[in-house]
Write a protein that holds these residues in place. Structure first.
Motif, PDB file in Angstrom:
ATOM      1  N   PRO A  11       0.926  -1.219  -0.035  1.00  0.00           N
ATOM      2  CA  PRO A  11      -0.065   0.091   0.063  1.00  0.00           C
ATOM      3  C   PRO A  11       0.934   1.351  -0.028  1.00  0.00           C
ATOM      4  O   PRO A  11       0.706   2.223  -0.691  1.00  0.00           O
ATOM      5  CB  PRO A  11      -0.874  -0.264   1.266  1.00  0.00           C
ATOM      6  CG  PRO A  11      -0.852  -1.465   1.623  1.00  0.00           C
ATOM      7  CD  PRO A  11       0.486  -2.062   1.273  1.00  0.00           C
ATOM      8  N   GLN A  65       4.608  -0.736 -11.773  1.00  0.00           N
ATOM      9  CA  GLN A  65       3.567   0.145 -11.558  1.00  0.00           C
ATOM     10  C   GLN A  65       3.975   1.529 -10.734  1.00  0.00           C
ATOM     11  O   GLN A  65       4.167   1.304  -9.606  1.00  0.00           O
ATOM     12  CB  GLN A  65       2.575  -0.699 -10.845  1.00  0.00           C
ATOM     13  CG  GLN A  65       1.256   0.227 -10.362  1.00  0.00           C
ATOM     14  CD  GLN A  65       0.352  -0.867  -9.812  1.00  0.00           C
ATOM     15  OE1 GLN A  65       0.210  -1.857 -10.392  1.00  0.00           O
ATOM     16  NE2 GLN A  65      -0.559  -0.414  -9.003  1.00  0.00           N
ATOM     17  N   GLY A  67       2.838   3.872  -9.188  1.00  0.00           N
ATOM     18  CA  GLY A  67       1.984   4.532  -7.860  1.00  0.00           C
ATOM     19  C   GLY A  67       1.831   6.128  -7.990  1.00  0.00           C
ATOM     20  O   GLY A  67       2.043   6.705  -8.982  1.00  0.00           O
ATOM     21  N   ALA A  94       2.135   5.110  -3.356  1.00  0.00           N
ATOM     22  CA  ALA A  94       1.095   4.473  -2.837  1.00  0.00           C
ATOM     23  C   ALA A  94       0.719   3.635  -4.049  1.00  0.00           C
ATOM     24  O   ALA A  94       0.816   4.194  -5.436  1.00  0.00           O
ATOM     25  CB  ALA A  94      -0.224   5.288  -2.474  1.00  0.00           C
ATOM     26  N   ASP A  95       0.464   2.359  -3.839  1.00  0.00           N
ATOM     27  CA  ASP A  95       0.109   1.311  -4.960  1.00  0.00           C
ATOM     28  C   ASP A  95       1.173   1.128  -6.034  1.00  0.00           C
ATOM     29  O   ASP A  95       0.816   1.240  -6.983  1.00  0.00           O
ATOM     30  CB  ASP A  95      -1.327   1.720  -5.479  1.00  0.00           C
ATOM     31  CG  ASP A  95      -2.606   1.599  -4.661  1.00  0.00           C
ATOM     32  OD1 ASP A  95      -2.461   0.748  -3.591  1.00  0.00           O
ATOM     33  OD2 ASP A  95      -3.464   2.451  -4.469  1.00  0.00           O
ATOM     34  N   ALA A 158      -0.263  -4.671 -10.413  1.00  0.00           N
ATOM     35  CA  ALA A 158      -1.626  -5.503 -10.081  1.00  0.00           C
ATOM     36  C   ALA A 158      -2.643  -5.630 -11.194  1.00  0.00           C
ATOM     37  O   ALA A 158      -2.501  -4.868 -12.209  1.00  0.00           O
ATOM     38  CB  ALA A 158      -2.477  -4.384  -9.075  1.00  0.00           C
ATOM     39  N   HIS A 161      -4.610  -2.345 -12.413  1.00  0.00           N
ATOM     40  CA  HIS A 161      -3.668  -1.836 -13.489  1.00  0.00           C
ATOM     41  C   HIS A 161      -3.365  -2.317 -14.720  1.00  0.00           C
ATOM     42  O   HIS A 161      -3.540  -1.601 -15.744  1.00  0.00           O
ATOM     43  CB  HIS A 161      -2.228  -1.379 -12.726  1.00  0.00           C
ATOM     44  CG  HIS A 161      -1.509  -0.522 -13.307  1.00  0.00           C
ATOM     45  ND1 HIS A 161      -1.767   0.805 -13.168  1.00  0.00           N
ATOM     46  CD2 HIS A 161      -0.495  -0.697 -13.820  1.00  0.00           C
ATOM     47  CE1 HIS A 161      -0.907   1.282 -13.852  1.00  0.00           C
ATOM     48  NE2 HIS A 161      -0.119   0.507 -14.473  1.00  0.00           N
TER      49      HIS A 161
END
Length: 241
Positions: A11, A65, A67, A94-95, A158, A161
């Motif tokens: 996260p 990714q 984020g 984040a993410d 993810a 994504h």
């Protein structure tokens, strides 16, 4: 040479390279100092132990990714006396999802692999408040260079994504690696760890080269085909009277 690949997904992540005083920033990708620190902790090494063998490893990271940047404020009080500390700014990603790798001699890489699978001290993504959301270990690859291993690893973003970019059959991902002599213009960052000793932390400069890797998108959706259709074909034999 052998390569150990790791994935960093959670996260929140924070990879500081120049954090000072009350403003703690994050780099857009894991730093070499943080990853070497994670590996040293997995081995159970003390902060005062020699890092020469780990620092000599070739390091690279792929941005699967990127984020989004997140800013938070941190308050604290002194243990002795209870006085308030200055409010500090903390920046996070984040993410985000990254694939990082280190390349070196087979024996050391296999030792690191065992440590990552059963760490003495638990890994975290830049700060202790940022635990990983997936297993860190992605395996060991022998007779491969770091660049080849990063290019061949499946896209680890993810699923949501990947679906967001479902129209694309392949994805270009940024790769950052330790620079070599013939890389041309490179970035310079101060994240080459020399000592993690709390009384004498020391980081040297490191050259970083940038390139792009292309990987398949497992969530690719081929565009729907529309059959040929002539809406007036049924009138072909009609006559006006």
């Amino acid at each position: 040479m052998s390569v150990l690949l790791m994935q960093f997904a959670g996260p929140l992540q924070s990879w500081g390279a120049s954090s000072r005083f009350a403003r703690r920033t994050t780099e857009p990708a894991p730093t070499k100092s943080a990853v070497i620190g994670l590996l040293a902790a997995a081995l159970g090494r003390a902060r005062t132990d020699d890092l020469a063998d780990l620092v000599a490893l070739r390091f690279g990271v792929r941005v699967d990714q990127p984020g989004t940047s997140l800013r938070d404020f941190h308050t604290a009080h002194r243990f002795a006396g209870g006085g308030a500390m200055p409010v500090s700014e903390r920046f996070y990603l984040a993410d985000a999802v990254f694939v990082a790798g280190v390349e070196g001699e087979r024996e050391l890489i296999e030792e690191l692999h065992r440590a990552v699978r059963a760490p003495v001290f638990l890994p975290y993504l830049g700060r202790r408040s940022c635990p990983p959301a997936r297993p860190v270990d992605l395996g060991v690859f022998h007779e491969l260079t770091l660049g080849n291993a990063l290019d061949r690893e499946p896209w680890r973003a993810a699923r949501w994504h990947q679906r967001r970019r479902g129209r694309e059959s392949s994805i270009r991902l940024e790769v950052r690696e330790d620079a070599v002599a013939d890389d041309g213009p490179v970035d310079t960052v101060r994240d080459q760890p020399v000592s993690f000793d709390p009384l004498h932390r020391w980081y040297a400069l490191r050259g970083v080269s940038q390139r792009w890797a292309t990987v398949p998108n497992p969530a690719h959706r081929a565009p729907a085909t529309v059959p040929d259709h002539d809406p007036v074909s049924v009138l072909g034999g009609a006559r006006c009277t």
